[in-house]
Write an enzyme that holds these catalytic residues in place. Structure first.
Site, mmCIF file in Angstrom:
data_model
loop_
_atom_site.group_PDB
_atom_site.id
_atom_site.type_symbol
_atom_site.label_atom_id
_atom_site.label_comp_id
_atom_site.label_asym_id
_atom_site.label_seq_id
_atom_site.Cartn_x
_atom_site.Cartn_y
_atom_site.Cartn_z
ATOM 1 C CB SER A 169 -0.896 0.008 1.240
ATOM 2 O OG SER A 169 -1.543 1.257 1.393
ATOM 3 C CE1 TYR A 221 -6.665 4.637 -2.132
ATOM 4 C CE2 TYR A 221 -4.543 4.855 -1.020
ATOM 5 C CZ TYR A 221 -5.811 4.296 -1.104
ATOM 6 O OH TYR A 221 -6.216 3.391 -0.160
ATOM 7 C CB THR A 239 -6.969 2.139 -4.912
ATOM 8 O OG1 THR A 239 -6.212 0.958 -4.613
ATOM 9 C CG2 THR A 239 -8.288 2.095 -4.161
ATOM 10 C CE LYS A 247 -8.012 -3.562 -3.513
ATOM 11 N NZ LYS A 247 -8.769 -2.599 -2.686
ATOM 12 C CG HIS A 286 -11.570 0.510 -0.112
ATOM 13 N ND1 HIS A 286 -10.813 1.175 -1.044
ATOM 14 C CD2 HIS A 286 -10.864 0.590 1.048
ATOM 15 C CE1 HIS A 286 -9.711 1.645 -0.479
ATOM 16 N NE2 HIS A 286 -9.716 1.295 0.788
#
Length: 390
Positions: A111, A134, A160, A256, A280
């Site tokens: 992440s 992101y 994401t 995603k 999520h």
């Protein structure tokens, strides 16, 4: 393996151990979701809307669980999802998870909100790795992350897209949860009941968002870094931004957070390698559809154009078989391994992956299929009596 982990025979068992070992606010941050948590519960419950159709008198002495995802050859049909701030649950955090993933022969996703750096994870785990991002307002931050990931041997990128703003996670609000956790009068008794977690929280270096903190424009204080990162989430993200990232990365690329056929088809048109069907974990939009409920229509619409990864609610090997039978290339697990991390660090993650692998293999034999790549709709059907909606 210690007796506690050896006594865990399912992901649910690991969840119970993690709940005992973690302060309530920390466990609820891991376990909770948005608002009424309807989508969280449906993610798991909706797997029960399908039943497996076994085919007998098949030689299942040898079962092959291997598959290929995002350019990587994996020993199992699941990959580890990107989960932020893993050091909340165990002081070894992402490093423990990455090592366990390598041992299990699968892909680890780091992440962008990790508490271990891109480089440190690469140093401890040589297995296949994917970097999750992101879209931030500061495109320099994006380019920096992509460059560092590429230089550190990460072979895939994951964008994401379901985070234009944070969902309202009411367990966290009720618990007064903060990052890093604060020990206050309201939670001191609860925290003192978890001495192992408290000891490691106090004696280990203060938790940081390592990758964001390394960026020149970010402050070093964790509170400031989180404020900075939150301010950088870009609600104006468009398909053009994603197309730029696909071109900039120029390698295996997953998007995603998609739940509709139209979005999945548009992503495929823009050249992504994989679509990750995900809500999520129910932590964003409550009352969004469960991931498994939209998988069949997305799989039918995309065919073999891109890989399809299902994320959300996977707790059992039978869940994996159902997803693959309905058209997924692989599944993604998040909470399933975090429960292991909270229960026992790297050994707990390893236990979670071992349990899931054993369940997949055992149920492949019971369903009469010798390769996960051979699972298809002939092994599954909707549950004929139906189940009440949750």
């Amino acid at each position: 393996m210690n007796k506690t982990l050896a006594g865990c025979h399912s992901i649910a068992d690991l969840r119970r151990v993690a709940k005992r070992r973690l302060p309530r606010a920390v466990f609820d941050y891991m376990d909770g979701a948005a608002e009424n948590e309807v989508t969280l519960h449906r993610n798991q419950a909706d797997f029960s809307r399908y039943e497996l159709l076994p085919r007998y008198l098949t030689n299942v002495e040898e079962v092959d669980l291997s598959t290929r995802v995002l350019g990587a050859d994996l020993e199992v049909p699941f990959v580890l999802a990107p989960t932020g701030m893993s050091r909340l649950f165990h002081h070894a955090g992402e490093l423990a998870v990455a090592r366990a993933a390598q041992t299990a022969g699968t892909l680890y996703s780091l992440s962008s909100m990790a508490t271990a750096s891109i480089e440190d994870v690469a140093e401890v785990a040589a297995g296949p790795k994917m970097m999750q991002l992101y879209v931030w307002r500061d495109r320099g931050l994006l380019k920096d992350f992509m460059s560092r990931a590429r230089n550190s041997g990460y072979t895939a990128l994951c964008l994401t897209v379901d985070f234009p703003t944070a969902g309202q996670r009411e367990r966290d609000l009720r618990n007064g949860f903060t990052v890093p956790p604060e020990i206050r009068l309201a939670n001191v008794f609860d925290t003192l009941r978890r001495p192992a977690w408290l000891w490691n929280f106090l004696v280990n270096p203060r938790m940081k968002l390592e990758n964001v903190s390394a960026h020149g424009t970010a402050a070093k204080n964790l509170f400031s870094v989180i404020d900075y990162t939150t301010s950088q989430f870009d609600p104006s993200l468009t398909w053009e931004d994603m197309a730029w990232m696909v071109q900039e990365w120029n390698g295996p690329f997953a998007v995603k957070g998609l739940l509709s056929v139209d979005d999945a088809k548009r992503a495929a048109d823009l050249g992504v390698s994989a679509v990750v069907i995900s809500n999520h974990g129910g932590r964003q939009l409550d009352h969004a559809p469960s991931s498994i409920s939209v998988l069949p229509e997305i799989a039918d619409a995309l065919g073999d154009r891109v890989e399809i990864i299902l994320d959300g609610g996977v707790r059992r090997g039978t869940d994996v078989l159902k997803a693959l039978s309905l058209g997924a290339t692989a599944v993604m697990i998040g909470r399933a391994y975090l429960f292991g991390l909270g229960a026992g660090g790297q050994a707990g993650v390893a236990r979670a992956l071992q349990l899931l692998t054993a369940e997949i293999k055992r149920n492949m034999m019971l369903v009469g299929c010798t390769s996960v790549t051979a699972l298809s709709k002939k092994y599954i059907r909707p549950y004929s009596l139906g189940l009440p909606a949750r």
